[in-house]
Scaffold this motif. Structure first.
Motif, short mmCIF file in Angstrom:
data_model
loop_
_atom_site.label_atom_id
_atom_site.label_comp_id
_atom_site.label_asym_id
_atom_site.label_seq_id
_atom_site.Cartn_x
_atom_site.Cartn_y
_atom_site.Cartn_z
N ASN A 1 -8.25 -10.80 1.49
CA ASN A 1 -7.42 -10.72 0.30
C ASN A 1 -8.29 -10.82 -0.94
O ASN A 1 -9.13 -11.72 -1.05
CB ASN A 1 -6.37 -11.84 0.28
CG ASN A 1 -5.42 -11.71 -0.90
OD1 ASN A 1 -4.64 -10.76 -0.97
ND2 ASN A 1 -5.48 -12.64 -1.82
N THR B 1 -5.01 -6.31 0.08
CA THR B 1 -4.85 -7.19 1.22
C THR B 1 -4.92 -6.38 2.50
O THR B 1 -4.29 -5.32 2.61
CB THR B 1 -3.50 -7.92 1.18
OG1 THR B 1 -3.40 -8.68 -0.02
CG2 THR B 1 -3.35 -8.87 2.37
N ARG C 1 -2.18 -3.56 2.05
CA ARG C 1 -1.34 -3.62 0.84
C ARG C 1 -2.23 -3.47 -0.37
O ARG C 1 -3.33 -4.04 -0.43
CB ARG C 1 -0.59 -4.95 0.75
CG ARG C 1 0.15 -5.38 1.98
CD ARG C 1 0.76 -6.77 1.82
NE ARG C 1 1.91 -6.74 0.96
CZ ARG C 1 3.17 -6.74 1.39
NH1 ARG C 1 3.42 -6.78 2.69
NH2 ARG C 1 4.18 -6.71 0.55
N GLN D 1 1.99 -0.25 7.23
CA GLN D 1 2.05 -1.22 8.33
C GLN D 1 2.20 -0.49 9.66
O GLN D 1 2.96 0.48 9.77
CB GLN D 1 3.25 -2.17 8.14
CG GLN D 1 3.16 -3.02 6.89
CD GLN D 1 4.45 -3.76 6.59
OE1 GLN D 1 5.53 -3.33 6.98
NE2 GLN D 1 4.36 -4.88 5.88
N ILE E 1 2.24 -0.05 0.54
CA ILE E 1 2.12 -0.86 1.75
C ILE E 1 2.15 0.08 2.96
O ILE E 1 3.04 0.92 3.07
CB ILE E 1 3.26 -1.87 1.87
CG1 ILE E 1 3.36 -2.73 0.61
CG2 ILE E 1 3.08 -2.76 3.10
CD1 ILE E 1 4.63 -3.56 0.54
N ASN F 1 2.96 -0.63 -6.18
CA ASN F 1 2.65 -1.30 -4.93
C ASN F 1 2.76 -0.30 -3.78
O ASN F 1 3.76 0.42 -3.67
CB ASN F 1 3.64 -2.45 -4.72
CG ASN F 1 3.21 -3.40 -3.62
OD1 ASN F 1 2.11 -3.28 -3.10
ND2 ASN F 1 4.08 -4.32 -3.26
N SER G 1 2.39 -11.64 3.53
CA SER G 1 2.21 -11.15 2.16
C SER G 1 1.74 -12.31 1.30
O SER G 1 2.56 -13.13 0.86
CB SER G 1 3.52 -10.57 1.62
OG SER G 1 3.38 -10.18 0.27
N GLU H 1 3.88 -10.43 -5.54
CA GLU H 1 4.77 -9.68 -4.65
C GLU H 1 5.79 -10.59 -3.97
O GLU H 1 6.49 -10.15 -3.05
CB GLU H 1 3.95 -8.99 -3.55
CG GLU H 1 3.03 -7.89 -4.01
CD GLU H 1 2.30 -7.25 -2.84
OE1 GLU H 1 2.81 -6.24 -2.33
OE2 GLU H 1 1.26 -7.78 -2.42
N GLN I 1 -1.97 -4.16 8.79
CA GLN I 1 -1.36 -3.98 7.47
C GLN I 1 -2.41 -3.79 6.39
O GLN I 1 -3.44 -4.47 6.38
CB GLN I 1 -0.51 -5.20 7.12
CG GLN I 1 -0.01 -5.24 5.68
CD GLN I 1 0.72 -6.53 5.35
OE1 GLN I 1 1.83 -6.48 4.86
NE2 GLN I 1 0.11 -7.67 5.60
#
Length: 729
Positions: free
Chosen positions: A372, A346, A318, A299, A297, A295, A117, A122, A316
């Motif tokens: 990113n 990301t 994000r 994964q 996410i 946010n 991350s 975050e 992942q």
């Protein structure tokens, strides 16, 4: 408590622990539980891993009343979490940063369940069903890669399980703080499990508005997390989704920072009624200050047992949108309310191949990809309360990609001698970067670079439960393209290409464990070069490679089971961190010091201080206290048909400096004491707990915001208490 008092107490307890170890052996207490860590990207006993590690299990987190990741600094010597408004930046053994810019990033890598991350907005989050947190100290440039110059923090959460289970808890505490958390998991089939977890927290900020005298600012944060795990024996797949929303302006409720040299850091023309220096109050101008974020996410983890090795894939995505508005003058006056939305995306993909236990050659090999992008937009928010809305000033974006391959080998020369050698190759790019003037976009040249980060370790294992090691490791923090600063400075509009930071780290370490006792100790030396430094001089912001630094120190930790349900743990670190050479260090000075003409010009511009470059040598590094330590204790005793656990943790830090020059904005030494008493019924299904934080009511500055308009501070919360109820099944 002074540092000397803490050292005397801690030393006495440590010696008492060693003495008690002998007594424990005589009484035949059970062996200390083997602590398993993943610091080398594979599961190993901590005593066999030649890295300084603070491993914190769920019980230790509970003992210290840890709710957020940043709270772990009270359990991990030489670790700090500091804020720049909504951006949270860890520092380990003096290696950290105060830079917040597009593509900037931290010096400490944060990994959750193996996923990187990189977003500093975050870097602090509520901990949900966490099994352990590992703090790896020293550069981790081979196994974890870019931006792990100072180290890495690994958070491990629980997997979905086919056996139905759940836990629910709710707490109420000072300042009307309510926290709720629930977790359930069950099997849909014999090999398919699902879990669901949610958390909600709300309460008042402890500061009062100087205009009304009321606590009128609240925070509300909530999140939900779900997972699906398919386990087919040799192959498993886990899919997770998490959604987080926060509305929490507490980091922006500034009062004025008072400096012994600079004086009161308020604009010289601000009437006293428009600002406060009291830790328990904030200026009403901050009514407009907000930090909200959303946010998401996703994964996916796939693991396959190949027999000779295990292959894992970590995929992942994000996405985080943050909106913030900062009061730069820290007064009730409408001088400059600064809007700073940040939009982050990301994507990471990593493949890991780790050897099966047993053979003399153990290895970890991997491939890593990162994309990113954090897009900054800047606004003048002065017109927001009056209904005129925001006025766009500019912004920037620096999309970053990193490609890496790495291999780390450990070979057993004999039953007692081991050698480790590793190397990582990384190719980093910044492409299609730009900055804005208003909404107009200006592109800048791309930046590309290659990096090799090796690691070499010799380890001697005189017994099954003891290791001695010597290591060398290299770390780096990736290059930055200064689109948020120098690119926009007239007349040249020339971007600074800010080279990677580099650190060469040497460490000697010792680890042992035995009957109810464990001990770790290490001595380290870092050669730290090309530090990336943010400057603000003559009204111009820029980031450059400025400082060189030298860091050395010692660190140790011990734990002991004393019998009769009593356990003790102790940790401490001495860090000597100095800028050996810092040309052009940013130093603030009052405008009046430069004469009446400059003072008048400053007043016309709404500023009271100028940032001037000063050549410095052999001065303290930013955010680097010389001594940090913690002392924790727990006593478990039967009571009323159940079990009572009395626990506490005392953390101490010596003084340090918030300012990047290492000479300004001092944070004094302080201690934090957390206490908890918890009773569980005989079946461990129901519990009730009473807890206290900052029990000694020590008030200390935990953030200093400095700019030409004024100096702001936020302070620690006063003593607080609460009660918690929980149920498990």
């Amino acid at each position: 408590m002074t540092r000397s008092a803490f050292l005397v107490t801690a030393s006495a307890l440590a010696l008492g622990g060693v003495s008690t170890q002998v007594q424990a052996q005589a009484r035949g207490l059970d062996e200390t539980e083997v602590i398993v860590v993943t610091a080398q990207r594979r599961a190993e006993a901590q005593v066999d891993v030649p890295i300084s590690i603070t491993a914190i299990d769920a019980r230790a987190l509970e003992t210290a009343n840890v709710n957020e990741l940043s709270d772990i600094q009270t359990l991990a010597p030489a670790l700090r979490f500091d804020r720049q408004s909504q951006f949270v930046q860890p520092t380990i053994r003096g290696i950290g940063t105060s830079i917040t810019t597009a593509g900037g990033g931290s010096n400490v890598g944060i990994y959750v369940d193996g996923f990187y991350s990189p977003n500093p907005a975050e870097a602090d989050f509520d901990l949900l069903n966490v099994r352990s947190v590992q703090v790896l100290k020293g550069p981790q440039g081979t196994l974890f890669g870019r931006n792990t110059t100072g180290g890495a923090i690994l958070v491990e959460t629980a997997d979905p399980g086919v056996d139905t289970a759940g836990e629910f808890k709710i707490s109420y505490g000072s300042f009307q703080t309510i926290r709720t958390q629930g977790y359930v998991t069950t099997g849909l089939t014999d090999n398919l499990a699902v879990d669901l977890e949610g958390g909600y927290a709300t309460g008042q900020a402890f500061q009062r508005n100087i205009a009304s005298g009321e606590r009128d600012r609240r925070f509300r944060n909530w999140q939900v997390r779900t997972g699906l795990k398919l386990d087919l024996g040799d192959v498993s797949a886990k899919l997770r989704y998490q959604h987080v929303e926060t509305d929490d302006a507490r980091p922006l409720l500034y009062n004025i920072y008072v400096d012994e040299v600079l004086g009161t850091g308020a604009p010289s023309f601000a009437p006293p009624s428009t600002y406060t220096t009291d830790p328990d109050y904030y200026a009403p101008g901050a009514d407009r200050s907000v930090v909200t974020s959303t946010n998401d996410i996703v994964q996916l983890t796939i693991e396959a047992d190949l027999g000779f090795a295990e292959l894992a894939s970590f995929t992942q995505y994000r996405e985080q949108d943050v909106d913030s508005s900062l009061d730069l003058d820290k007064t009730a006056l409408t001088i400059f309310q600064f809007g700073l939305p940040v939009y982050n995306k990301t994507f990471t993909q990593e493949f890991l191949l780790t050897s099966a236990p047993g053979p003399r050659l153990q290895y970890t090999a991997g491939l890593f990809y990162l994309f990113n992008s954090d897009r900054y937009e800047t606004y003048s928010d002065n017109g927001v309360p009056q209904g005129f809305g925001r006025f766009r000033l500019g912004g920037s974006e620096a999309p970053t990609r990193s490609y890496a391959a790495f291999l780390d080998l450990t070979y057993a020369l004999s039953e007692k001698f081991f050698v480790t050698a590793g190397l990582r190759y990384a190719h980093d790019t910044i492409e299609n970067a730009y900055y804005n003037v208003g909404t107009q976009e200006f592109g800048v040249d791309d930046v590309k670079g290659d990096k090799l980060t090796p690691r070499v370790v010799l380890r001697y294992k005189p017994s099954e439960d003891t290791s001695i090691y010597a290591s060398y490791a290299k770390g780096y923090k990736a290059a930055i393209l200064d689109v948020g600063g120098s690119c926009q400075n007239p007349p040249a509009f020339q971007c600074n290409d800010v080279s990677p930071e580099n650190v060469d780290a040497f460490e000697l370490g010792f680890k042992t464990r035995g009957n109810g006792f464990s001990l770790e100790a290490a001595a380290f030396y870092y050669d730290y070069r090309n530090l990336q430094v943010s400057l603000f001089t003559d009204g111009r912001a820029e980031i450059i490679n400025a400082a060189q630094a030298e860091i050395y120190g010692v660190e140790g930790s011990a734990s002991v089971q004393l019998g009769s349900g009593f356990s003790l743990n102790l940790g401490g670190a001495y860090v000597h961190g100095r800028y050996t050479d810092f040309p052009g260090a940013p130093v603030y000075m009052p405008c009046a010091q430069f004469g009446p003409d400059v003072a008048a010009s400053c007043a016309a511009s709404g500023v009271s201080y100028l940032n001037v470059p000063v050549d410095l040598a052999d001065v303290d590094m930013q955010r680097t206290p010389e001594f940090t330590g913690n002392l924790g204790a727990r006593w478990d005793v039967p009571l009323a048909g159940g079990d009572l656990a009395l626990s506490g943790n005392l953390y101490y830090t010596s003084s340090f400096f918030f300012g990047p020059s290492g000479t300004q904005f001092e944070g004094g030494d302080y201690e934090v004491l957390s206490l908890r008493a918890q009773w569980d019924d005989a079946d461990k299904r129901f519990f009730v707990a009473v807890f206290g934080d900052n029990v000694t009511d020590n008030r200390y500055v935990n953030q200093v915001q400095y700019n030409n308009f004024g100096f702001g501070a936020t302070w620690s919360a006063p003593r607080s208490w609460g009660v918690e109820l929980g149920y498990r099944y």
